[in-house]
Design a protein around this motif. Structure first.
Motif, mmCIF file in Angstrom:
data_model
loop_
_atom_site.group_PDB
_atom_site.id
_atom_site.type_symbol
_atom_site.label_atom_id
_atom_site.label_comp_id
_atom_site.label_asym_id
_atom_site.label_seq_id
_atom_site.Cartn_x
_atom_site.Cartn_y
_atom_site.Cartn_z
ATOM 1 N N ASN A 9 0.829 -1.193 0.000
ATOM 2 C CA ASN A 9 0.000 0.000 0.000
ATOM 3 C C ASN A 9 0.866 1.246 0.000
ATOM 4 O OD1 ASN A 9 -1.237 -2.161 2.050
ATOM 5 N ND2 ASN A 9 -2.882 -1.255 0.854
ATOM 6 N N MET A 10 0.346 2.331 -0.588
ATOM 7 C CA MET A 10 1.013 3.631 -0.589
ATOM 8 C C MET A 10 0.289 4.508 0.422
ATOM 9 S SD MET A 10 3.520 4.611 -2.441
ATOM 10 C CE MET A 10 4.485 6.072 -2.499
ATOM 11 N N VAL A 11 1.028 5.084 1.345
ATOM 12 C CA VAL A 11 0.449 5.941 2.376
ATOM 13 C C VAL A 11 1.285 7.210 2.468
ATOM 14 C CG1 VAL A 11 1.747 4.874 4.277
ATOM 15 C CG2 VAL A 11 -0.450 5.973 4.757
ATOM 16 N N GLY A 12 0.629 8.334 2.754
ATOM 17 C CA GLY A 12 1.394 9.574 2.860
ATOM 18 C C GLY A 12 0.510 10.786 3.071
ATOM 19 N N GLU A 13 1.114 11.939 2.824
ATOM 20 C CA GLU A 13 0.378 13.191 2.998
ATOM 21 C C GLU A 13 -0.870 13.226 2.128
ATOM 22 O OE1 GLU A 13 2.940 16.899 3.930
ATOM 23 O OE2 GLU A 13 4.105 15.688 2.503
ATOM 24 N N PHE A 14 -0.782 12.664 0.927
ATOM 25 C CA PHE A 14 -1.893 12.711 -0.017
ATOM 26 C C PHE A 14 -3.166 12.051 0.524
ATOM 27 C CE2 PHE A 14 -0.061 8.607 -0.760
ATOM 28 C CZ PHE A 14 -1.120 7.795 -1.111
ATOM 29 N N ASN A 15 -3.046 11.121 1.495
ATOM 30 C CA ASN A 15 -4.228 10.483 2.067
ATOM 31 C C ASN A 15 -4.276 10.668 3.592
ATOM 32 O OD1 ASN A 15 -2.366 8.512 2.983
ATOM 33 N ND2 ASN A 15 -3.855 6.869 2.716
ATOM 34 N N GLY A 16 -3.569 11.692 4.088
ATOM 35 C CA GLY A 16 -3.595 11.987 5.525
ATOM 36 C C GLY A 16 -2.922 10.924 6.374
ATOM 37 N N TRP A 17 -1.994 10.164 5.786
ATOM 38 C CA TRP A 17 -1.269 9.086 6.466
ATOM 39 C C TRP A 17 -2.242 8.055 7.056
ATOM 40 C CZ3 TRP A 17 3.747 8.616 5.490
ATOM 41 C CH2 TRP A 17 4.457 9.757 5.118
ATOM 42 N N ALA A 18 -3.379 7.862 6.411
ATOM 43 C CA ALA A 18 -4.390 6.915 6.887
ATOM 44 C C ALA A 18 -4.046 5.510 6.408
ATOM 45 C CB ALA A 18 -5.773 7.332 6.390
ATOM 46 N N ASN A 19 -3.301 4.778 7.238
ATOM 47 C CA ASN A 19 -2.846 3.443 6.828
ATOM 48 C C ASN A 19 -3.999 2.464 6.637
ATOM 49 O OD1 ASN A 19 -2.979 3.504 9.788
ATOM 50 N ND2 ASN A 19 -2.209 1.408 9.680
ATOM 51 N N GLY A 20 -5.105 2.663 7.311
ATOM 52 C CA GLY A 20 -6.222 1.740 7.178
ATOM 53 C C GLY A 20 -6.928 1.818 5.838
ATOM 54 N N SER A 21 -6.706 2.902 5.113
ATOM 55 C CA SER A 21 -7.361 3.064 3.811
ATOM 56 C C SER A 21 -6.358 3.441 2.724
ATOM 57 C CB SER A 21 -8.457 4.127 3.904
ATOM 58 O OG SER A 21 -7.896 5.381 4.264
ATOM 59 N N ALA A 22 -5.128 3.022 2.894
ATOM 60 C CA ALA A 22 -4.090 3.349 1.911
ATOM 61 C C ALA A 22 -4.334 2.570 0.623
ATOM 62 C CB ALA A 22 -2.709 3.024 2.476
ATOM 63 N N PRO A 23 -4.242 3.235 -0.531
ATOM 64 C CA PRO A 23 -4.468 2.520 -1.792
ATOM 65 C C PRO A 23 -3.426 1.428 -2.016
ATOM 66 C CG PRO A 23 -3.682 4.758 -2.208
ATOM 67 C CD PRO A 23 -3.901 4.640 -0.734
#
Length: 167
Positions: A9-23
């Motif tokens: 999964n990619m997680v970061g600023e673009f998704n608010g660092w939301a690891n539970g919903s990382a694309p």
């Protein structure tokens, strides 16, 4: 797909660092994955199965991966080890529409390539925000309530928040 195969999964600023919903990356062939992120900007990391361990990032804080470049990721494989640095993708201050990234997995060694993206200037985003709704004289834009920055957080004081509203 192998039994118990990992999801990257990619997680970061673009998704608010939301690891539970990382694309998630999609496997295109053995050990080769790709992902397209509609609005990609800022720092990011690769995580496995939406968990923080293991996680993969930069070797040094401030490392940048530009479009067309490949970067071998630094790994955190156990809780007791320090987190790898966040990676910046693209030019500072810019975002990318439809950013395409590929991931190559060889055991615990991962390398990421920033393949493409439509560049846009994030500094051109709005610099003021207002709340409008039933509480602002029935959606009257002239009565919209301005958000102000207070200790780094945009804040609005709404005397009578009732009904629906938009920002």
């Amino acid at each position: 797909v192998a039994v118990n195969a990992a999801t990257y999964n990619m997680v970061g600023e673009f998704n608010g660092w939301a690891n539970g919903s990382a694309p998630a990356f999609t496997e295109v062939s053995a050990g080769n994955y790709e992902i397209t992120i509609p609005d990609f900007w800022g720092e990011a990391k690769v995580i496995v199965d939406n968990n923080w361990v293991p996680q993969y990032g930069g070797t040094n804080q401030g490392d940048v991966v530009l479009v067309g470049e490949t970067y071998t990721l630094s790994a955190k494989l156990e809780d007791a080890t320090p987190d790898p640095a966040n990676l910046l993708f693209g030019k500072a201050g810019f975002g990318y529409k439809n950013a395409k990234l590929t991931l190559k997995v060889e055991g615990d060694v991962l390398s990421i390539t920033f393949v493409s993206g439509e560049e846009y200037d994030r500094t051109a985003l709005p610099d003021t925000y207002q709340l409008v709704g039933a509480c602002t004289n029935n959606w009257n834009l002239a009565d919209a309530i301005q958000f102000e920055e207070v200790d780094g957080v945009l804040t609005a004081i709404v005397p009578d928040l009732s009904g629906t509203f938009k920002i």
